[in-house]
Motif scaffolding. Structure first.
Motif, mmCIF file in Angstrom:
data_model
loop_
_atom_site.group_PDB
_atom_site.id
_atom_site.type_symbol
_atom_site.label_atom_id
_atom_site.label_comp_id
_atom_site.label_asym_id
_atom_site.label_seq_id
_atom_site.Cartn_x
_atom_site.Cartn_y
_atom_site.Cartn_z
ATOM 1 N N ARG A 5 -10.364 132.821 26.785
ATOM 2 C CA ARG A 5 -9.998 131.641 25.995
ATOM 3 C C ARG A 5 -9.664 130.435 26.853
ATOM 4 O O ARG A 5 -9.149 130.582 27.960
ATOM 5 N N ALA A 6 -9.947 129.269 26.285
ATOM 6 C CA ALA A 6 -9.572 128.022 26.967
ATOM 7 C C ALA A 6 -8.959 127.059 25.961
ATOM 8 O O ALA A 6 -9.379 126.995 24.795
ATOM 9 N N VAL A 7 -7.966 126.321 26.430
ATOM 10 C CA VAL A 7 -7.366 125.240 25.643
ATOM 11 C C VAL A 7 -7.752 123.937 26.334
ATOM 12 O O VAL A 7 -7.639 123.824 27.558
ATOM 13 N N ILE A 8 -8.257 122.998 25.567
ATOM 14 C CA ILE A 8 -8.597 121.679 26.130
ATOM 15 C C ILE A 8 -7.708 120.650 25.434
ATOM 16 O O ILE A 8 -7.715 120.558 24.201
ATOM 17 N N THR A 9 -6.938 119.892 26.203
ATOM 18 C CA THR A 9 -6.064 118.894 25.573
ATOM 19 C C THR A 9 -6.785 117.547 25.501
ATOM 20 O O THR A 9 -7.330 117.058 26.489
ATOM 21 N N HIS A 111 3.864 119.542 25.399
ATOM 22 C CA HIS A 111 3.964 119.696 23.946
ATOM 23 C C HIS A 111 2.585 119.992 23.351
ATOM 24 O O HIS A 111 2.453 120.814 22.435
ATOM 25 N N ALA A 112 1.545 119.342 23.886
ATOM 26 C CA ALA A 112 0.176 119.583 23.392
ATOM 27 C C ALA A 112 -0.217 121.048 23.624
ATOM 28 O O ALA A 112 -0.812 121.696 22.754
ATOM 29 N N VAL A 113 0.158 121.577 24.782
ATOM 30 C CA VAL A 113 -0.176 122.977 25.093
ATOM 31 C C VAL A 113 0.567 123.905 24.129
ATOM 32 O O VAL A 113 -0.006 124.883 23.621
ATOM 33 N N LEU A 114 1.809 123.562 23.837
ATOM 34 C CA LEU A 114 2.616 124.367 22.918
ATOM 35 C C LEU A 114 1.954 124.448 21.535
ATOM 36 O O LEU A 114 2.048 125.462 20.852
ATOM 37 N N CYS A 115 1.260 123.386 21.147
ATOM 38 C CA CYS A 115 0.564 123.370 19.846
ATOM 39 C C CYS A 115 -0.515 124.466 19.779
ATOM 40 O O CYS A 115 -0.930 124.861 18.699
#
Ligand code: UTP
Length: 290
Positions: A5-9, A111-115
């Motif tokens: 998985r990847a998270v992109i902000t 905070h964006a990562v926490l979302c």
């Protein structure tokens, strides 16, 4: 374990690009022939990642539209004999399973990562900042995954930054571990020059684990009144966590900056065999006129 998985902000305000970013998300600005964020998604896919969560703000629907399937457009293109272009946009929508999460208030990268907590779960995941474009011989995420010093550890990409840029970065102090690897000993967000522990700045690629969410929830707003990921990582380190560092040796473009975006576009054009000749002639002529 292989990264899945990847998270992109991509929920930042983009104030450096106003007024251009008022109606169009800065992540959708073209870098030669593709929007900036497409390079970042492609980089994650090249590392074998198929599940991606993009953190967006309410006004960034164009990003969703870009990666979504558009059958009507495919049909129109195919009907006009433009099969190659129809294939191109179909492929774009099928690159990965992309989901979106809304950051309602711009309270910082942390905070964006926490979302994205629910998406990421407990497993290790990659974090990519949508406006950092990385160009190099090896895939940064694959290298970073190797830089993790423990199976449950995290890793950050770092790069030497110039003295005047040190106060704009998260800066790390590293020590050499075994087999050419590095352990992070300390890190500080946007230090004053005299307080900086080194000239190695954190760049927009991370491998994180579920532990980051616990650390983020304990983190108070820091520099600029935002929840900084660097502060959360520092807390994790102080609690005995392990963070490896991967020194990035390729070229990085800050596509969130006016000049950075132009440089990235020019270099991408110069790397395209079809455009290279014309671009070189044009640039040489331009330099003569200045
Ligand atoms: P930047 O520092 O580039 O901030 O964010 P920004 O708001 O995007 O742009 P400027 O400085 O106002 O021009 C670094 C990364 O963190 C994300 C951004 O989208 C970018 O990927 N971010 C930042 C968020 O997702 N949410 C935030 O609240 C802040």
């Amino acid at each position: 374990m292989k990264l899945r998985r990847a998270v992109i902000t991509a929920a930042g305000l983009g104030t450096r690009f106003l007024p251009a970013s008022k109606a169009v998300p800065k992540e959708m600005f073209p870098v030669y022939d593709k929007p900036a964020i497409q390079y970042v998604v492609e980089e994650a896919v090249a590392a074998g990642i198929r599940e991606i969560c993009i953190v967006i703000s309410a006004d960034k629907g164009a990003i969703k539209q870009h990666f979504g399937r558009d059958r009507a457009m495919e049909l129109v293109l195919a009907g006009k004999g433009k099969r190659q272009q129809a294939g191109l946009i179909r492929k774009l929508a099928g690159m990965a399973r992309i989901s979106y999460v809304l950051q309602r208030e711009q309270k910082g990268l942390g905070h964006a990562v926490l979302c994205a907590e629910r998406f990421a779960g407990k497993e290790a995941f990659a974090l990519l900042l949508a406006d950092d474009l990385m160009y190099g011989a090896a895939n940064v995420l694959t290298q970073l995954d190797r830089a993790r010093r423990k199976p449950d550890g995290m890793a950050l990409a770092v790069e030497k930054v110039s003295r005047q840029m040190i106060p704009s970065y998260g800066i790390v102090k590293i020590k050499r571990g075994g087999r050419g690897a590095y352990d992070i000993e300390d890190l500080v967000e946007k230090p004053r020059l005299k307080d900086a522990p080194s000239d190695l700045g954190i760049v927009g690629r991370y491998i994180l684990t579920g532990e980051i969410f616990k650390a983020l929830k304990r983190t108070r707003p820091g520099a600029l009144g935002e929840i900084q990921i660097t502060d959360a990582l520092r807390g994790y380190l102080k609690d005995g966590g392990n963070i490896g560092a991967g020194v990035f040796g390729g070229t990085r473009y800050d596509a969130g900056d006016k000049l950075g975006l132009i440089k990235a576009s020019l270099e991408m054009a110069l790397r395209d065999k079809m455009a290279k000749g014309e671009m070189r002639t044009y640039l040489k002529g331009l330099m003569k006129k200045r």
